[in-house]
Design a protein around this motif. Structure first.
Motif, PDB file in Angstrom:
ATOM      1  N   GLY A 224       5.415  -3.304  -2.711  1.00  0.00           N
ATOM      2  CA  GLY A 224       6.232  -3.498  -1.510  1.00  0.00           C
ATOM      3  C   GLY A 224       5.992  -2.455  -0.443  1.00  0.00           C
ATOM      4  N   GLY A 225       5.128  -1.500  -0.715  1.00  0.00           N
ATOM      5  CA  GLY A 225       4.808  -0.440   0.231  1.00  0.00           C
ATOM      6  C   GLY A 225       5.605   0.826  -0.037  1.00  0.00           C
ATOM      7  N   VAL A 226       4.925   1.957  -0.006  1.00  0.00           N
ATOM      8  CA  VAL A 226       5.550   3.270  -0.129  1.00  0.00           C
ATOM      9  C   VAL A 226       5.010   4.120   1.011  1.00  0.00           C
ATOM     10  CG1 VAL A 226       5.835   5.343  -1.525  1.00  0.00           C
ATOM     11  CG2 VAL A 226       5.809   3.098  -2.636  1.00  0.00           C
ATOM     12  N   LYS A 227       5.923   4.701   1.799  1.00  0.00           N
ATOM     13  CA  LYS A 227       5.536   5.553   2.913  1.00  0.00           C
ATOM     14  C   LYS A 227       6.233   6.897   2.755  1.00  0.00           C
ATOM     15  CE  LYS A 227       5.274   5.783   7.913  1.00  0.00           C
ATOM     16  NZ  LYS A 227       5.554   5.131   9.190  1.00  0.00           N
ATOM     17  N   ILE A 228       5.445   7.977   2.748  1.00  0.00           N
ATOM     18  CA  ILE A 228       5.959   9.328   2.555  1.00  0.00           C
ATOM     19  C   ILE A 228       5.480  10.177   3.729  1.00  0.00           C
ATOM     20  CG2 ILE A 228       5.887  11.366   1.062  1.00  0.00           C
ATOM     21  CD1 ILE A 228       5.382   9.364  -1.278  1.00  0.00           C
ATOM     22  N   GLY A 229       6.389  10.922   4.328  1.00  0.00           N
ATOM     23  CA  GLY A 229       6.051  11.738   5.484  1.00  0.00           C
ATOM     24  C   GLY A 229       5.235  12.965   5.133  1.00  0.00           C
ATOM     25  N   SER A 230       5.183  13.899   6.074  1.00  0.00           N
ATOM     26  CA  SER A 230       4.441  15.146   5.917  1.00  0.00           C
ATOM     27  C   SER A 230       5.314  16.234   5.304  1.00  0.00           C
ATOM     28  CB  SER A 230       3.930  15.620   7.279  1.00  0.00           C
ATOM     29  OG  SER A 230       3.032  14.689   7.821  1.00  0.00           O
ATOM     30  N   ASP A 231       4.653  17.222   4.696  1.00  0.00           N
ATOM     31  CA  ASP A 231       5.329  18.409   4.165  1.00  0.00           C
ATOM     32  C   ASP A 231       6.381  18.076   3.108  1.00  0.00           C
ATOM     33  OD1 ASP A 231       3.957  20.345   5.926  1.00  0.00           O
ATOM     34  OD2 ASP A 231       5.020  19.253   7.505  1.00  0.00           O
ATOM     35  N   VAL A 232       6.067  17.114   2.266  1.00  0.00           N
ATOM     36  CA  VAL A 232       6.947  16.717   1.162  1.00  0.00           C
ATOM     37  C   VAL A 232       6.401  17.351  -0.116  1.00  0.00           C
ATOM     38  CG1 VAL A 232       7.821  14.764  -0.188  1.00  0.00           C
ATOM     39  CG2 VAL A 232       7.589  14.565   2.300  1.00  0.00           C
ATOM     40  N   ILE A 233       7.283  17.923  -0.917  1.00  0.00           N
ATOM     41  CA  ILE A 233       6.865  18.491  -2.198  1.00  0.00           C
ATOM     42  C   ILE A 233       7.611  17.775  -3.318  1.00  0.00           C
ATOM     43  CG2 ILE A 233       6.135  20.728  -1.310  1.00  0.00           C
ATOM     44  CD1 ILE A 233       8.851  21.878  -2.127  1.00  0.00           C
ATOM     45  N   MET A 234       6.891  17.465  -4.385  1.00  0.00           N
ATOM     46  CA  MET A 234       7.478  16.723  -5.508  1.00  0.00           C
ATOM     47  C   MET A 234       7.140  17.390  -6.824  1.00  0.00           C
ATOM     48  SD  MET A 234       6.694  12.785  -4.613  1.00  0.00           S
ATOM     49  CE  MET A 234       6.709  12.231  -2.922  1.00  0.00           C
TER      50      MET A 234
ATOM     51  N   GLY B  25       0.790  -1.221   0.000  1.00  0.00           N
ATOM     52  CA  GLY B  25       0.000   0.000   0.000  1.00  0.00           C
ATOM     53  C   GLY B  25       0.821   1.269   0.000  1.00  0.00           C
ATOM     54  N   LEU B  26       0.112   2.394   0.095  1.00  0.00           N
ATOM     55  CA  LEU B  26       0.700   3.726   0.068  1.00  0.00           C
ATOM     56  C   LEU B  26       0.198   4.516   1.263  1.00  0.00           C
ATOM     57  CD1 LEU B  26       2.169   6.141  -1.348  1.00  0.00           C
ATOM     58  CD2 LEU B  26       0.029   6.536  -2.591  1.00  0.00           C
ATOM     59  N   GLU B  27       1.119   5.205   1.951  1.00  0.00           N
ATOM     60  CA  GLU B  27       0.765   6.088   3.054  1.00  0.00           C
ATOM     61  C   GLU B  27       1.468   7.423   2.832  1.00  0.00           C
ATOM     62  OE1 GLU B  27       1.497   6.449   7.855  1.00  0.00           O
ATOM     63  OE2 GLU B  27       1.410   4.449   6.948  1.00  0.00           O
ATOM     64  N   ILE B  28       0.696   8.512   2.834  1.00  0.00           N
ATOM     65  CA  ILE B  28       1.248   9.851   2.642  1.00  0.00           C
ATOM     66  C   ILE B  28       0.798  10.735   3.789  1.00  0.00           C
ATOM     67  CG2 ILE B  28       1.328  11.887   1.154  1.00  0.00           C
ATOM     68  CD1 ILE B  28       0.797  10.099  -1.241  1.00  0.00           C
ATOM     69  N   GLY B  29       1.748  11.454   4.407  1.00  0.00           N
ATOM     70  CA  GLY B  29       1.447  12.346   5.525  1.00  0.00           C
ATOM     71  C   GLY B  29       0.793  13.644   5.093  1.00  0.00           C
ATOM     72  N   ASP B  30       0.536  14.507   6.070  1.00  0.00           N
ATOM     73  CA  ASP B  30      -0.153  15.779   5.841  1.00  0.00           C
ATOM     74  C   ASP B  30       0.659  16.743   4.975  1.00  0.00           C
ATOM     75  OD1 ASP B  30      -2.097  14.836   7.608  1.00  0.00           O
ATOM     76  OD2 ASP B  30      -1.304  15.951   9.324  1.00  0.00           O
ATOM     77  N   ASN B  31      -0.061  17.614   4.280  1.00  0.00           N
ATOM     78  CA  ASN B  31       0.520  18.747   3.539  1.00  0.00           C
ATOM     79  C   ASN B  31       1.574  18.325   2.513  1.00  0.00           C
ATOM     80  OD1 ASN B  31      -0.975  20.607   5.225  1.00  0.00           O
ATOM     81  ND2 ASN B  31       0.510  20.093   6.818  1.00  0.00           N
ATOM     82  N   THR B  32       1.323  17.247   1.826  1.00  0.00           N
ATOM     83  CA  THR B  32       2.268  16.744   0.831  1.00  0.00           C
ATOM     84  C   THR B  32       1.673  16.909  -0.562  1.00  0.00           C
ATOM     85  OG1 THR B  32       3.395  15.233   2.330  1.00  0.00           O
ATOM     86  CG2 THR B  32       3.409  14.632   0.006  1.00  0.00           C
ATOM     87  N   GLY B  33       2.500  17.352  -1.505  1.00  0.00           N
ATOM     88  CA  GLY B  33       2.057  17.573  -2.867  1.00  0.00           C
ATOM     89  C   GLY B  33       2.834  16.734  -3.860  1.00  0.00           C
ATOM     90  N   ILE B  34       2.113  16.035  -4.723  1.00  0.00           N
ATOM     91  CA  ILE B  34       2.693  15.166  -5.739  1.00  0.00           C
ATOM     92  C   ILE B  34       2.465  15.828  -7.097  1.00  0.00           C
ATOM     93  CG2 ILE B  34       2.698  12.844  -6.730  1.00  0.00           C
ATOM     94  CD1 ILE B  34       3.209  12.957  -3.624  1.00  0.00           C
ATOM     95  N   GLY B  35       3.530  16.007  -7.879  1.00  0.00           N
ATOM     96  CA  GLY B  35       3.415  16.626  -9.195  1.00  0.00           C
ATOM     97  C   GLY B  35       2.658  15.762 -10.190  1.00  0.00           C
TER      98      GLY B  35
END
Length: 166
Positions: A66-76, A47-57
């Motif tokens: 295999g799992g993707v985990k992304i924290g908060s306040d990430v910009i892409m 699965g996928l887990e994305i934290g708060d205030n994160t933007g994906i282009g």
């Protein structure tokens, strides 16, 4: 899905997997992005887990078997890709497709800037407060507060939180 999330036009979200897709508050998924938790029914995805205030282009790709985990306040930036599965190929007399896969997962901390067209491979980990340069191919583990670039990615400097410069 948390409050204030947006998913752009023509995005595809396949949540079928062990943990599905979990989005924190104020997450933006860019138009044309593909999120695939289970790529083949023979291997149930994590699965996928994305934290708060994160933007994906726009036009990004998330292979989350295999799992993707992304924290908060990430910009892409645009066209960023995650591939949390890798094919084994150590037996030269066997077909690669018959040798199985690894699925170690991918983790990004919080407060990270990821440039356009960066690629993250199975097992990649990037610590919080880091910068991933555009076009980097990330495979391996990187500590917090570093700038990484290249193919394959390597540390090219430290991010100075006092001045926001290298």
């Amino acid at each position: 899905m948390g409050a204030g999330c947006t998913i752009g036009n023509y995005a595809s979200v396949d949540c079928y997997g062990e943990n599905g897709v979990r989005l924190g508050n104020s997450v933006n998924i860019g138009a044309g992005t593909i999120i695939s938790v289970t790529s083949h029914m023979s291997k149930y995805g994590v699965g996928l887990e994305i934290g708060d205030n994160t933007g994906i282009g726009e036009n990004s790709y998330f292979g989350c078997t295999g799992g993707v985990k992304i924290g908060s306040d990430v910009i892409m930036g645009q066209y960023v890709s995650f591939h949390s599965q890798n094919h084994n190929f150590s037996h030269p007399n066997m077909l690669i497709r018959d040798q199985g896969v690894t699925s170690r997962g991918i983790e990004l901390g919080s407060n990270i800037w990821v440039g356009a067209k960066a690629t993250f491979l199975d097992g990649a980990k990037v610590g919080s407060g880091s910068i991933v340069a555009a076009g980097a191919m990330v495979s391996g583990e990187f500590t917090s507060g570093v700038m990484i670039a290249g193919v394959p990615a390597r540390v090219i400097g430290a991010v100075n939180p006092q001045t926001d410069v290298l």
